[in-house]
Scaffold this motif. Structure first.
Motif, PDB file in Angstrom:
ATOM      1  N   ILE A 193      17.045  23.375  83.526  1.00  0.00           N
ATOM      2  CA  ILE A 193      16.067  23.431  83.830  1.00  0.00           C
ATOM      3  C   ILE A 193      15.288  22.403  83.243  1.00  0.00           C
ATOM      4  O   ILE A 193      14.527  21.969  83.075  1.00  0.00           O
ATOM      5  CB  ILE A 193      15.665  24.135  83.893  1.00  0.00           C
ATOM      6  N   LYS A 206      19.308  28.231  84.505  1.00  0.00           N
ATOM      7  CA  LYS A 206      18.759  29.138  84.889  1.00  0.00           C
ATOM      8  C   LYS A 206      19.493  29.793  85.251  1.00  0.00           C
ATOM      9  O   LYS A 206      20.334  28.925  86.661  1.00  0.00           O
ATOM     10  CB  LYS A 206      17.897  29.710  86.178  1.00  0.00           C
ATOM     11  N   LEU A 233      11.020   8.524  79.454  1.00  0.00           N
ATOM     12  CA  LEU A 233      12.324   9.767  80.767  1.00  0.00           C
ATOM     13  C   LEU A 233      11.838  11.044  80.341  1.00  0.00           C
ATOM     14  O   LEU A 233      12.144  11.368  81.504  1.00  0.00           O
ATOM     15  CB  LEU A 233      13.129   9.376  79.376  1.00  0.00           C
ATOM     16  N   ALA A 234      10.448  11.706  79.892  1.00  0.00           N
ATOM     17  CA  ALA A 234      10.141  12.476  79.861  1.00  0.00           C
ATOM     18  C   ALA A 234       9.226  13.169  80.867  1.00  0.00           C
ATOM     19  O   ALA A 234       8.392  12.948  80.452  1.00  0.00           O
ATOM     20  CB  ALA A 234      10.156  13.245  78.406  1.00  0.00           C
ATOM     21  N   THR A 235       9.043  12.718  82.325  1.00  0.00           N
ATOM     22  CA  THR A 235       8.101  12.604  82.887  1.00  0.00           C
ATOM     23  C   THR A 235       8.161  14.195  83.414  1.00  0.00           C
ATOM     24  O   THR A 235       6.840  13.784  84.148  1.00  0.00           O
ATOM     25  CB  THR A 235       8.810  11.874  84.363  1.00  0.00           C
ATOM     26  N   HIS A 236       8.541  15.131  83.354  1.00  0.00           N
ATOM     27  CA  HIS A 236       8.582  16.224  83.630  1.00  0.00           C
ATOM     28  C   HIS A 236       7.437  16.548  83.624  1.00  0.00           C
ATOM     29  O   HIS A 236       6.660  16.693  82.220  1.00  0.00           O
ATOM     30  CB  HIS A 236       9.847  16.974  83.856  1.00  0.00           C
ATOM     31  N   LEU A 270       6.410  25.990  80.002  1.00  0.00           N
ATOM     32  CA  LEU A 270       7.823  25.650  81.448  1.00  0.00           C
ATOM     33  C   LEU A 270       8.343  26.600  81.912  1.00  0.00           C
ATOM     34  O   LEU A 270       7.603  27.587  81.545  1.00  0.00           O
ATOM     35  CB  LEU A 270       9.129  25.807  80.809  1.00  0.00           C
ATOM     36  N   PRO A 311      15.662  17.434  83.403  1.00  0.00           N
ATOM     37  CA  PRO A 311      14.884  16.338  82.735  1.00  0.00           C
ATOM     38  C   PRO A 311      14.749  16.810  81.591  1.00  0.00           C
ATOM     39  O   PRO A 311      14.115  17.968  80.157  1.00  0.00           O
ATOM     40  CB  PRO A 311      13.135  17.261  83.349  1.00  0.00           C
ATOM     41  N   LEU A 324      18.360  23.859  78.563  1.00  0.00           N
ATOM     42  CA  LEU A 324      18.144  25.534  79.441  1.00  0.00           C
ATOM     43  C   LEU A 324      18.043  25.577  80.396  1.00  0.00           C
ATOM     44  O   LEU A 324      18.436  24.751  81.483  1.00  0.00           O
ATOM     45  CB  LEU A 324      16.577  25.283  78.534  1.00  0.00           C
ATOM     46  N   ILE A 345       8.670  29.833  84.003  1.00  0.00           N
ATOM     47  CA  ILE A 345       9.720  30.407  84.790  1.00  0.00           C
ATOM     48  C   ILE A 345       9.736  32.095  85.477  1.00  0.00           C
ATOM     49  O   ILE A 345       9.465  33.097  84.025  1.00  0.00           O
ATOM     50  CB  ILE A 345      11.376  30.325  83.592  1.00  0.00           C
TER      51      ILE A 345
END
Lengths: 291, 291
Positions: free
Chosen positions: A79, A131, B14-17, B30, A108, A129, B32
């Motif tokens: 993730i 899941k 690069l870190a587009t999330h 994040l 990502p 990380l 989860i």
């Protein structure tokens, strides 16, 4: 001077939370919001994990791949990644390889830290990380007498690639430079395994780790192990790391996917943790890459 | 040679999330299993983040504390740490300090990686995982014109401690060696803030970061800033890092706990991101510690 073995033993005494799995596993497994989160961290150091002068795009790829391989061994779906990066002269290539790996593995980059260059070897760290896709999450400690032992992938390819690179022979180097974490395979296997890990330090060493963690003996048939190296190098290939194959055990009759190749059996714990065709490995030769 | 600024700009691409928050924040956030997981990673390098010869117990403490401070800025409760450790001559002291920090902050060590010593400076990396206690999780980008600006803790204490250590004066060094992440304060504040971050690189620099991230101007009253240093060093204390105070903004009338000290106000974005008593900071002097 503390040895790495002593150091890890002392770290283990600090890592008493069940999620840490006694530091005997490829990754920590943490319950959060009804999900099982799998967390792993690997460092790579210049001169130790890569050759000085290597293309940093390959190093970035490998840093991602080796961490994702630990997730694969847990049947986890990636993730996100968190990067600790020491700057160097060829950061452009590093970023190119990083971008390729993020795209290839559809994971990502979430954040991290960047620090300036130093006078010494460059150090990189990555936390991955994931899941869990199946519960219980596979561990190293679930192998039972009567189980079969299986390998997914081959061993020895990274050794051949390393030697080609070191000796400048022009031989195939992809297995060493651009390993492929077996994520889909790990997820497909997780429901059927009794124990699983990735082979990062050598098949014989890693098989003995499952044996110790599960308090069993593992008896391998060395001739059955699928090789990524010439037959003449079989014995070396069994002890070389960096291939990121998956090593697993499963109960008799488990409906394993057919990419899992039988290479041995699990016995009650005897005098030796590891046997090769029923005999203890020859003394004096390391089982794998201790680092 | 790529500068760190350029490198981070390229990493940002690069870190587009969304969880990466454009790398403009102290941590990734994040979702989860219906929980918000907060993830941060800081590296420390010998000679850069600590003085060669320093007690490694203090270095281990600080490595934990600076990562937990990032969680504090998100109002998060720590759930675990993952350590990347390069071995050194004084690993015993490192482990002692690590154990002290784990106990003091009630956070478990979940795993990590250990690599051998090299010829160069030692590098350490730590990933901290936390659970958000309030949603939305505070960011740097929520400050609005009309908000007040507040500080929790003091600045300048770490500077005094660093100088005492460097010069061997026997003065108080705890603020530099053993910083305290303001975890309880961050959790108490999270429901009331419009923006929050920890002051790791200097108050003026970090205030300007909130201003840029929020597209506002921040006007500080330098004389109102609580100091951990003599009044004669006020100007230096505003630019020195390593204190791990919390800097936050809040809407007028927000019921902030009384440990939040008013130090300025948020204005619509003008020509300058940062003002001191209505005037831009003097040219030529860094706002903080760029590293």
């Amino acid at each position: 001077m503390t040895t790495e073995f002593d150091l890890i033993a002392r770290l283990r005494s600090l890592a008493t939370h069940p999620a840490a799995r006694g530091l005997n596993d490829d990754a920590a497994v943490l319950s959060i919001g009804g999900q099982e989160l799998v967390v792993t961290h690997d460092m790579m150091v210049e001169g130790m994990h890569w050759l000085t002068g290597q293309d940093m795009a390959d190093v970035a790829w490998k840093l991602v791949a080796v961490n994702l391989s630990d997730l694969a061994a847990k049947g986890a779906q990636p993730i996100g990644l968190v990067l600790g990066q020491m700057m160097g002269a060829d950061d452009d290539r590093f970023l190119e390889g990083l971008a390729e790996a993020l795209t290839a593995f559809e994971v990502p980059l979430l954040g991290g830290d960047t620090v300036g260059a130093t006078t010494g070897p460059r150090a990189l760290g990555l936390t991955a990380l994931g899941k869990a896709t199946h519960s219980p999450v596979p561990s190293r400690s679930g192998a039972q007498p009567g189980d079969g032992v299986f390998l997914v992938g081959t061993v020895g390819g990274a050794m051949m690639g390393y030697e080609a690179l070191r000796d400048g022979t022009g031989g195939e180097t992809a297995a060493y430079l651009r390993p492929q974490p077996l994520l889909a395979e790990g997820q497909a296997l997780a429901p059927f395994v009794s124990a699983m890990m990735d082979v990062s330090d050598g098949l014989l060493l890693d098989a003995s780790r499952i044996a110790y963690a599960s308090t069993v003996t593992i008896d391998l048939d060395p001739s059955a192990v699928p090789l990524g190296a010439p037959e003449s190098r079989r014995d070396d290939a069994l002890r070389w790391g960096d291939d990121y194959a998956l090593l697993l055990t499963a109960r008799p009759g488990a409906k394993l996917p057919d990419f899992a190749w039988p290479i041995g059996k699990v016995l009650p714990r005897g005098k030796h943790a590891l046997l090769l065709d029923g005999n203890p490995p020859a003394d004096g030769k390391p089982l794998g890459y201790q680092h």
